[in-house]
Design an enzyme around this catalytic site. Sequence first.
Site, PDB file in Angstrom:
ATOM      1  CE  LYS A 128      -2.592  -1.425   3.488  1.00  0.00           C
ATOM      2  NZ  LYS A 128      -1.948  -3.164   3.542  1.00  0.00           N
ATOM      3  CB  THR A 129       3.810   2.356   2.026  1.00  0.00           C
ATOM      4  OG1 THR A 129       2.869   2.124   3.352  1.00  0.00           O
ATOM      5  CG2 THR A 129       4.646   3.502   2.003  1.00  0.00           C
ATOM      6  CG  ASP A 148       0.092   2.828   7.051  1.00  0.00           C
ATOM      7  OD1 ASP A 148      -0.802   2.468   6.426  1.00  0.00           O
ATOM      8  OD2 ASP A 148       1.011   2.355   7.579  1.00  0.00           O
ATOM      9  CB  THR A 180      -4.842  -3.745   8.305  1.00  0.00           C
ATOM     10  OG1 THR A 180      -4.851  -3.174   9.472  1.00  0.00           O
ATOM     11  CG2 THR A 180      -3.158  -3.488   7.794  1.00  0.00           C
ATOM     12  NE  ARG A 187       6.223  -3.942   5.325  1.00  0.00           N
ATOM     13  CZ  ARG A 187       5.118  -3.083   5.690  1.00  0.00           C
ATOM     14  NH1 ARG A 187       4.410  -3.642   6.575  1.00  0.00           N
ATOM     15  NH2 ARG A 187       5.034  -1.957   5.122  1.00  0.00           N
TER      16      ARG A 187
END
Length: 350
Positions: free
Chosen positions: A68-69, A113, A162, A227
């Site tokens: 997402k980032t 975020d 999330t 990640r």
Amino acid sequence: MAKQRIISGESAGPKEEAINLSLRPTSLDDYVGQPRLVEKLRIVLQAVRERNEPMEHLLLHGPPGLGKTTLAHIVANEMGTHLTVTAGPALTKGADLVGTLTKLQRADVLFIDEIHRMPVAVEEYLYSAMEDFKIDFQIDSGMHAKTITLPIKPFTLIGATTRAGLLSGPMRSRFGVSHNLDFYSETDLLRILHRSAGLLKLTADHADKSLEQSLELIASRSRGTPRIANRLLRRVRDFAQVRSDGSLTPDVVDQALKLEGVDKLGLDELDRKYMRVIGEVYQGGPVGLEAVAATLGEDAGTLEDMVEPYLLQIGFLARTRKGRQLTRAGGEHLGMRISTDDNGDRLLFE
């Protein structure tokens, strides 16, 4: 939890984010995975560039660690504008948000975020900012309260969460584009690992398929999360440097991840403890999440957000109306003896 899990999709902090930044793609052409979202963004970005407009507000939701980032950085880069990054918990009062919004230039991107954790009072400031590009800011209070309207330049808000269900209806309705990110296939993870291995200057033992096989092993244990894949790759690189000659081989990967407690399916000790409690203490379930959490001495929210999603994905856990239940596949993975009751319709874990 006090200890950071190596197979958690959550960020380990600013230091890891700085490392990840060097591995992140900077354009949609380099981005791997999420094909539907990428195609959607290509169309939207081309259209707004042709009209010389800011992009519509974008909501990205899904488990942590799926990019997402990274996508926020890519959108800002594709638009040729500046990206401002913040987090919902960091915006504790309206003034925090006002200061951020007034600094934005036309078509800049604001990335928030964990947007679901933003206080309601702060969230309300965003409503007029997102729709009308203005902020109604109240000064003083009581009888002498005054409201000042501050115009801001048209911008794009990218929200990441999330837990999309915790986002208020009025906030969700203000996003023009909304997309749920999926877990990655091993093929996509392998492509990401190849790129990361090149940037990290990793080499194979010989001119054969050692590196390819090593990266395939890492991809298979990365729980469908980029990640985690990059984190495991860095840990394996450290192990190879200290315990080997710096080259990646399947044997080195096995040894490195065994030391980290990560098994062949990407499960760690907490995953296995969770399943053992259900299988051994509660005879396979069904059992309530709170009971499992109390037995483990863990937070129920942590188990629900960080342990259960992957176990559900691979079919080791079932959620029923009566509670959590271990499946036959989950019990067999732990080596438990499994039989059925007299009616033949309930698994008994021994």
